[in-house]
Design an enzyme around this catalytic site. Structure first.
Site, mmCIF file in Angstrom:
data_model
loop_
_atom_site.group_PDB
_atom_site.id
_atom_site.type_symbol
_atom_site.label_atom_id
_atom_site.label_comp_id
_atom_site.label_asym_id
_atom_site.label_seq_id
_atom_site.Cartn_x
_atom_site.Cartn_y
_atom_site.Cartn_z
ATOM 1 N N VAL A 28 -21.555 2.062 3.943
ATOM 2 C CA VAL A 28 -22.870 1.447 4.198
ATOM 3 C C VAL A 28 -23.591 2.162 5.342
ATOM 4 C CG1 VAL A 28 -24.038 -0.681 4.927
ATOM 5 C CG2 VAL A 28 -22.165 -0.798 3.287
ATOM 6 N N GLY A 93 -16.466 -2.806 10.236
ATOM 7 C CA GLY A 93 -15.629 -3.925 9.827
ATOM 8 C C GLY A 93 -14.408 -3.441 9.097
ATOM 9 N N GLN A 96 -10.523 -6.519 3.283
ATOM 10 C CA GLN A 96 -9.457 -7.500 3.060
ATOM 11 C C GLN A 96 -8.150 -6.778 2.703
ATOM 12 O OE1 GLN A 96 -10.910 -10.505 0.464
ATOM 13 N NE2 GLN A 96 -9.486 -12.034 1.219
ATOM 14 N N ARG A 102 -9.388 -15.185 3.076
ATOM 15 C CA ARG A 102 -10.774 -14.871 3.417
ATOM 16 C C ARG A 102 -11.047 -15.196 4.890
ATOM 17 N NH1 ARG A 102 -15.324 -16.324 -1.110
ATOM 18 N NH2 ARG A 102 -16.924 -14.992 -0.237
ATOM 19 N N SER A 157 -28.783 -8.839 7.761
ATOM 20 C CA SER A 157 -29.488 -8.338 6.568
ATOM 21 C C SER A 157 -29.765 -9.468 5.579
ATOM 22 C CB SER A 157 -28.701 -7.216 5.900
ATOM 23 O OG SER A 157 -27.388 -7.642 5.614
ATOM 24 N N ARG A 165 -32.201 -7.399 -5.699
ATOM 25 C CA ARG A 165 -31.522 -7.440 -7.003
ATOM 26 C C ARG A 165 -32.261 -8.391 -7.952
ATOM 27 N NH1 ARG A 165 -25.606 -7.890 -4.086
ATOM 28 N NH2 ARG A 165 -25.127 -5.681 -4.098
ATOM 29 N N HIS A 189 -25.773 -15.216 2.249
ATOM 30 C CA HIS A 189 -25.536 -14.009 1.449
ATOM 31 C C HIS A 189 -24.137 -14.178 0.876
ATOM 32 C CE1 HIS A 189 -25.066 -9.885 0.196
ATOM 33 N NE2 HIS A 189 -24.071 -9.697 1.025
HETATM 34 N N1 LIG Z 1 -24.956 -7.457 4.076
HETATM 35 C C1 LIG Z 1 -24.910 -6.907 2.887
HETATM 36 O O1 LIG Z 1 -25.770 -7.159 2.042
HETATM 37 C C2 LIG Z 1 -23.779 -5.943 2.607
HETATM 38 C C3 LIG Z 1 -23.770 -5.150 1.445
HETATM 39 C C4 LIG Z 1 -22.712 -4.261 1.265
HETATM 40 C C5 LIG Z 1 -21.673 -4.191 2.198
HETATM 41 N N2 LIG Z 1 -21.712 -4.998 3.288
HETATM 42 C C6 LIG Z 1 -20.648 -5.007 4.300
HETATM 43 O O2 LIG Z 1 -20.785 -3.893 5.153
HETATM 44 C C7 LIG Z 1 -19.528 -3.668 5.792
HETATM 45 C C8 LIG Z 1 -19.190 -2.183 5.723
HETATM 46 O O3 LIG Z 1 -18.937 -1.808 4.387
HETATM 47 P P1 LIG Z 1 -18.488 -0.305 4.053
HETATM 48 O O4 LIG Z 1 -18.401 -0.227 2.564
HETATM 49 O O5 LIG Z 1 -19.344 0.649 4.800
HETATM 50 O O6 LIG Z 1 -17.016 -0.291 4.672
HETATM 51 P P2 LIG Z 1 -16.225 1.001 5.192
HETATM 52 O O7 LIG Z 1 -14.796 0.590 5.300
HETATM 53 O O8 LIG Z 1 -16.587 2.175 4.355
HETATM 54 O O9 LIG Z 1 -16.820 1.247 6.663
HETATM 55 C C9 LIG Z 1 -16.550 0.424 7.747
HETATM 56 C C10 LIG Z 1 -16.396 1.320 8.940
HETATM 57 O O10 LIG Z 1 -16.238 0.507 10.101
HETATM 58 C C11 LIG Z 1 -15.382 1.215 10.984
HETATM 59 N N3 LIG Z 1 -14.864 0.320 12.012
HETATM 60 C C12 LIG Z 1 -13.901 -0.621 11.907
HETATM 61 N N4 LIG Z 1 -13.733 -1.243 13.089
HETATM 62 C C13 LIG Z 1 -14.610 -0.683 13.958
HETATM 63 C C14 LIG Z 1 -14.932 -0.917 15.320
HETATM 64 N N5 LIG Z 1 -14.289 -1.846 16.040
HETATM 65 N N6 LIG Z 1 -15.893 -0.149 15.878
HETATM 66 C C15 LIG Z 1 -16.525 0.807 15.185
HETATM 67 N N7 LIG Z 1 -16.265 1.064 13.877
HETATM 68 C C16 LIG Z 1 -15.329 0.321 13.259
HETATM 69 C C17 LIG Z 1 -14.313 1.786 10.055
HETATM 70 O O11 LIG Z 1 -13.615 2.855 10.682
HETATM 71 C C18 LIG Z 1 -15.156 2.228 8.881
HETATM 72 O O12 LIG Z 1 -15.547 3.572 8.952
HETATM 73 C C19 LIG Z 1 -18.521 -4.563 5.055
HETATM 74 O O13 LIG Z 1 -18.281 -5.716 5.825
HETATM 75 C C20 LIG Z 1 -19.242 -4.908 3.772
HETATM 76 O O14 LIG Z 1 -18.793 -6.129 3.208
HETATM 77 C C21 LIG Z 1 -22.740 -5.851 3.514
#
Ligand SMILES: NC(=O)c1ccc[n+]([C@@H]2O[C@H](COP(=O)([O-])OP(=O)(O)OC[C@H]3O[C@@H](n4cnc5c(N)ncnc54)[C@H](O)[C@@H]3O)[C@@H](O)[C@H]2O)c1
Length: 328
Positions: A28, A93, A96, A102, A157, A165, A189
């Site tokens: 993301v 983040g 899981q 969860r 967000s 969507r 969300h």
């Molecule tokens: N809000 C929305 O509409 C929406 C949509 C899609 C995804 N998301 C969420 O976005 C988040 C990221 O998704 P993603 O696919 O990029 O995951 P990802 O695993 O590809 O990326 C997460 C990144 O966070 C990093 N990270 C973990 N702990 C950290 C910390 N303490 N400090 C700095 N970096 C840290 C990890 O190293 C990793 O690179 C997820 O929680 C996902 O559910 C939200």
């Protein structure tokens, strides 16, 4: 005499005026950076991640496109970058793990967001913080509480992606330009989100009236219900096939951050703290809000129907329950 140094001075004084820090350089975070760089809304994008080498690799990949973006700097950074950022976007983040509940996952991500927020505050940042990490409404609430900042400065967000969507599916179904489809998904969300049909219109015509006059489908009520189910299941469907969703959320974040950087006063269903609006208190959820420089300026209080108000209250109750479990 031509003052050749003027442009240099001008650029130097403005170079950091539109600085965006992205915490979490994963799918993301990097997709958002890629989309933001192409839009030209920011002068500087800084990526940080717990995995430094990973962030460096993402930045190299992104920076190799510099000849093709509008002028911009893209680099890896650290906590010190929070101090003069205009917007900090949190996508960091963990996912899981097998067998993990969860709630356990929420606790882990809440701890991560809490620590990041402490670091942002410690740098005396004047940025707006935009949270994208899931569960986004809960984590926005955690970040806001932890910051002690005014409520409009920490936003999530929300249902901006879900509403996109929804608009896309309505436009496909009705065969109308998506730009003419005005529609919002509100609330959490997540599973308790709902469509605000009373706010839905196509080219200014209320959706019910539009469907009555249109003869393109036989049973429009069933079709609309199916669209809502598809919106709700979209993320599950995509994650099932490719492991994550990132393109559309990247664009949704550009929309939110662009609105803040340009002080655009756009109405977006971001996740924001309700303090009595809609008769609801002490919860962050997706609700139409006027967004500009500094974050949320005000919440738009729409005349929702009784069914929609019930759905909003259910969504707020579901979120409050999780938030309270986190405090135990
Ligand atoms: N809000 C929305 O509409 C929406 C949509 C899609 C995804 N998301 C969420 O976005 C988040 C990221 O998704 P993603 O696919 O990029 O995951 P990802 O695993 O590809 O990326 C997460 C990144 O966070 C990093 N990270 C973990 N702990 C950290 C910390 N303490 N400090 C700095 N970096 C840290 C990890 O190293 C990793 O690179 C997820 O929680 C996902 O559910 C939200």
């Amino acid at each position: 005499m031509v003052r050749m140094y003027f442009i240099g001075d001008f650029m130097a004084s403005n170079w950091k005026s539109r600085k965006v820090v992205i915490v979490g350089a994963g799918a993301v975070g990097s997709t958002f950076a890629y989309s933001l760089a192409q839009k030209g809304f920011a002068d500087e994008i800084v990526l940080t991640d717990a995995r430094l080498e990973y962030a460096e690799a993402q930045v190299l990949d992104l920076a190799h496109g510099l000849p093709f973006y509008p002028p911009i700097q893209i680099r890896v950074g650290g906590n010190e970058d929070y101090s003069d950022a205009q917007v900090v976007v949190i996508t960091a983040g963990v996912k899981q793990s097998p067998g993990e509940s969860r709630l356990e996952l929420v606790k882990k991500n809440a701890a991560i967001i809490g620590t990041i927020m402490d670091e942002i505050v410690a740098q005396k940042s004047s940025a707006v913080v935009v949270v994208a990490t899931n569960p986004v409404d809960i984590l926005t609430h955690i970040a806001l509480k932890r910051s002690g900042w005014p409520k409009g400065r920490v936003i999530g967000s929300g249902t901006v992606l879900d509403s996109a969507r929804f608009r896309y599916l309505l436009s496909q179904h009705c065969q109308v330009d998506v730009g003419n489809v005005h529609a919002y998904i509100l609330g959490e969300h997540g599973d308790s989100e709902f469509p605000a049909w009373s706010m839905t219109n196509i080219g200014g015509v209320a959706i019910d009236d539009y469907c009555h006059m249109c003869s393109k489908c036989d049973d429009w009520k069933t079709e609309l219900e199916q669209i809502v189910r598809t919106v709700r299941d979209s993320a599950y469907h995509i994650i099932n096939y490719k492991g994550a969703t990132y393109f559309a959320i990247g664009m949704a974040l550009v929309r939110i951050v662009g609105t803040i950087l340009q002080d655009q006063h756009s109405i977006l269903p971001v996740s924001t703290f309700l303090d009595g609006e809609y008769g609801i208190k002490d919860v962050c959820l997706g609700i139409p809000a006027l967004v500009g420089q500094g974050g949320v300026h005000e919440i738009v209080v729409a005349q929702l129907t009784k069914e929609e108000m019930d759905a909003l209250r259910r969504s707020a109750a579901a979120l409050k329950k999780v938030f309270e479990q986190l405090q135990e």
